[in-house]
Design an enzyme around this catalytic site. Structure first.
Site, PDB file in Angstrom:
ATOM      1  N   SER A 129     -10.588   6.887  -2.018  1.00 40.95           N
ATOM      2  CA  SER A 129     -10.972   5.462  -2.034  1.00 40.95           C
ATOM      3  C   SER A 129     -12.403   5.328  -1.541  1.00 40.95           C
ATOM      4  O   SER A 129     -12.826   6.045  -0.631  1.00 40.95           O
ATOM      5  CB  SER A 129     -10.047   4.667  -1.117  1.00 40.95           C
ATOM      6  OG  SER A 129     -10.598   3.394  -0.872  1.00 40.95           O
ATOM      7  N   TYR A 142      -5.063   3.078   5.928  1.00 40.09           N
ATOM      8  CA  TYR A 142      -5.405   3.491   4.561  1.00 40.09           C
ATOM      9  C   TYR A 142      -6.717   4.278   4.551  1.00 40.09           C
ATOM     10  O   TYR A 142      -6.814   5.346   3.939  1.00 40.09           O
ATOM     11  CB  TYR A 142      -5.515   2.233   3.697  1.00 40.09           C
ATOM     12  CG  TYR A 142      -5.826   2.456   2.237  1.00 40.09           C
ATOM     13  CD1 TYR A 142      -4.838   2.865   1.340  1.00 40.09           C
ATOM     14  CD2 TYR A 142      -7.103   2.226   1.734  1.00 40.09           C
ATOM     15  CE1 TYR A 142      -5.118   3.039  -0.009  1.00 40.09           C
ATOM     16  CE2 TYR A 142      -7.395   2.392   0.388  1.00 40.09           C
ATOM     17  CZ  TYR A 142      -6.397   2.800  -0.483  1.00 40.09           C
ATOM     18  OH  TYR A 142      -6.685   2.966  -1.815  1.00 40.09           O
TER      19      TYR A 142
HETATM   20  P1  NAP Z   1      -0.965   1.065  -8.678  1.00 43.45           P
HETATM   21  O1  NAP Z   1      -1.198   0.362  -9.969  1.00 43.45           O
HETATM   22  O2  NAP Z   1      -0.150   0.404  -7.621  1.00 43.45           O
HETATM   23  O3  NAP Z   1      -0.365   2.513  -8.996  1.00 43.45           O
HETATM   24  C1  NAP Z   1       0.100   3.356  -7.973  1.00 43.45           C
HETATM   25  C2  NAP Z   1       1.305   4.095  -8.499  1.00 43.45           C
HETATM   26  O4  NAP Z   1       1.737   5.000  -7.465  1.00 43.45           O
HETATM   27  C3  NAP Z   1       2.500   3.155  -8.801  1.00 43.45           C
HETATM   28  O5  NAP Z   1       3.120   3.529 -10.000  1.00 43.45           O
HETATM   29  C4  NAP Z   1       3.406   3.377  -7.606  1.00 43.45           C
HETATM   30  O6  NAP Z   1       4.765   3.131  -7.866  1.00 43.45           O
HETATM   31  C5  NAP Z   1       3.159   4.862  -7.343  1.00 43.45           C
HETATM   32  N1  NAP Z   1       3.607   5.253  -6.010  1.00 43.45           N
HETATM   33  C6  NAP Z   1       3.450   4.576  -4.851  1.00 43.45           C
HETATM   34  N2  NAP Z   1       4.048   5.231  -3.848  1.00 43.45           N
HETATM   35  C7  NAP Z   1       4.582   6.351  -4.382  1.00 43.45           C
HETATM   36  C8  NAP Z   1       5.340   7.419  -3.862  1.00 43.45           C
HETATM   37  N3  NAP Z   1       5.679   7.462  -2.558  1.00 43.45           N
HETATM   38  N4  NAP Z   1       5.740   8.410  -4.699  1.00 43.45           N
HETATM   39  C9  NAP Z   1       5.427   8.366  -6.013  1.00 43.45           C
HETATM   40  N5  NAP Z   1       4.725   7.377  -6.573  1.00 43.45           N
HETATM   41  C10 NAP Z   1       4.302   6.376  -5.774  1.00 43.45           C
HETATM   42  O7  NAP Z   1      -2.356   1.373  -7.963  1.00 43.45           O
HETATM   43  P2  NAP Z   1      -3.781   1.884  -8.534  1.00 43.45           P
HETATM   44  O8  NAP Z   1      -4.760   0.831  -8.194  1.00 43.45           O
HETATM   45  O9  NAP Z   1      -3.671   2.410  -9.913  1.00 43.45           O
HETATM   46  O10 NAP Z   1      -4.032   3.080  -7.513  1.00 43.45           O
HETATM   47  C11 NAP Z   1      -4.053   4.449  -7.895  1.00 43.45           C
HETATM   48  C12 NAP Z   1      -4.753   5.234  -6.783  1.00 43.45           C
HETATM   49  O11 NAP Z   1      -6.104   4.778  -6.673  1.00 43.45           O
HETATM   50  C13 NAP Z   1      -4.113   5.029  -5.418  1.00 43.45           C
HETATM   51  O12 NAP Z   1      -4.128   6.255  -4.713  1.00 43.45           O
HETATM   52  C14 NAP Z   1      -5.035   4.024  -4.757  1.00 43.45           C
HETATM   53  O13 NAP Z   1      -4.978   4.127  -3.360  1.00 43.45           O
HETATM   54  C15 NAP Z   1      -6.374   4.433  -5.317  1.00 43.45           C
HETATM   55  N6  NAP Z   1      -7.402   3.389  -5.275  1.00 43.45           N
HETATM   56  C16 NAP Z   1      -7.352   2.294  -6.095  1.00 43.45           C
HETATM   57  C17 NAP Z   1      -8.379   1.354  -6.047  1.00 43.45           C
HETATM   58  C18 NAP Z   1      -8.402   0.148  -6.933  1.00 43.45           C
HETATM   59  O14 NAP Z   1      -9.410  -0.582  -6.894  1.00 43.45           O
HETATM   60  N7  NAP Z   1      -7.392  -0.132  -7.731  1.00 43.45           N
HETATM   61  C19 NAP Z   1      -9.446   1.520  -5.148  1.00 43.45           C
HETATM   62  C20 NAP Z   1      -9.444   2.627  -4.318  1.00 43.45           C
HETATM   63  C21 NAP Z   1      -8.439   3.567  -4.392  1.00 43.45           C
HETATM   64  P3  NAP Z   1       5.387   1.629  -7.637  1.00 43.45           P
HETATM   65  O15 NAP Z   1       4.500   0.690  -8.416  1.00 43.45           O
HETATM   66  O16 NAP Z   1       6.779   1.746  -8.167  1.00 43.45           O
HETATM   67  O17 NAP Z   1       5.295   1.378  -6.177  1.00 43.45           O
END
Ligand code: NAP
Length: 239
Positions: A129, A142
């Protein structure tokens, strides 16, 4: 001339949503056999596992190996955010966020590594992140967990470089996914999505495909000399 990457077996955690989903689609388009590991995966390439549970990961990877072959590409995108004033943050909340983001990454890498060591070739990409660069109020758990992911990336790059395995990280910023929209709806972003676009040098929200493109590079044959790197994909927000 370096050969193009042949079809490999890739595992993408968190691949059922957002960034992970775009990465899974991109790696499939790149010619890899892609397995999605998630809490609620759908479709033939989905394998159900909680990344905090080592037994579930081991079982899912055993199935992936049987179905698709040894795992030589691993992308750790599963993640969970958290917003809480530090003085109100319970140890349980701290632990849950560290468990998913950092310990989940540890488990998945350790579980997949034997295949890469056997093959003498591997690509690991960790989605951390941009808050690890900027800090972020109310996200101490986080930011600490994701900073651990960056550190783990650097340490493992040195440890496994001699084995043909690269380890890199992408710290995204402000990517339009369900996680971002949910934080925006709860008023946790410090402004609307539109406010943030104004503060972003390239003047748009990031797309999951932006992260997938960087991931495609890191997992390619051509990126074999690139390891231990933290590549910000953030529209210039953290330069
Ligand atoms: P997202 O749409 O919420 O996708 C995250 C996925 O991970 C979801 O399918 C979720 O399942 C799954 N997940 C959560 N906990 C889990 C576990 N214990 N075991 C297996 N799967 C699990 O979020 P995203 O924004 O795409 O984020 C993807 C990554 O990028 C994350 O690591 C996040 O921290 C990082 N990130 C995102 C942003 C941003 O701007 N979006 C910025 C910085 C970092 P459920 O939906 O069923 O809970």
């Amino acid at each position: 001339m370096i050969a193009k990457t042949a079809g490999r077996t890739a595992v993408v955690t968190g691949g059922a949503s957002g960034i992970g989903r775009a990465i899974a689609e991109r790696l499939a388009a790149d010619g890899h056999r892609v397995a999605v590991l998630d809490l609620n995966p759908s479709g033939a390439a989905g394998y159900k596992a909680d990344v905090t549970d080592r037994a579930q990961i081991d079982a899912a990877l055993a199935e992936v190996r049987q179905d698709l072959g040894p795992v030589t590409i691993l992308v750790n995108a599963a993640g969970r955010d958290g917003f809480k004033r530090f003085t109100k943050l319970s140890f349980e909340e701290w632990q849950r966020v560290v468990d998913v983001n950092l310990h989940g990454t540890f488990h998945c890498i350790q579980a997949a590594l034997p295949d890469m060591l056997e093959a003498g070739w591997g690509r690991i990409v960790n989605i951390s992140s941009s808050s690890t660069h900027s800090g972020q109020p109310f996200m101490a758990h986080y930011v600490a967990a994701k900073s651990g992911v960056n550190g783990l990336t650097k340490a493992l790059a040195l440890e496994f470089g001699p084995k043909g395995i690269t380890v890199n990280a992408i710290p995204p910023s402000f990517i339009d996914t369900p996680m971002l929209r949910s934080a925006a709806e709860r008023g946790l972003l410090g402004g609307t999505v539109e406010d943030h676009i104004e503060r972003t040098p390239v003047r748009r929200v990031g797309l999951p495909e932006d992260i997938a493109a960087a991931c495609s590079f890191f997992t390619s044959e051509e990126a074999g000399y690139v390891t231990g790197q933290i590549l910000g994909v953030n529209g210039g927000r953290n330069t």
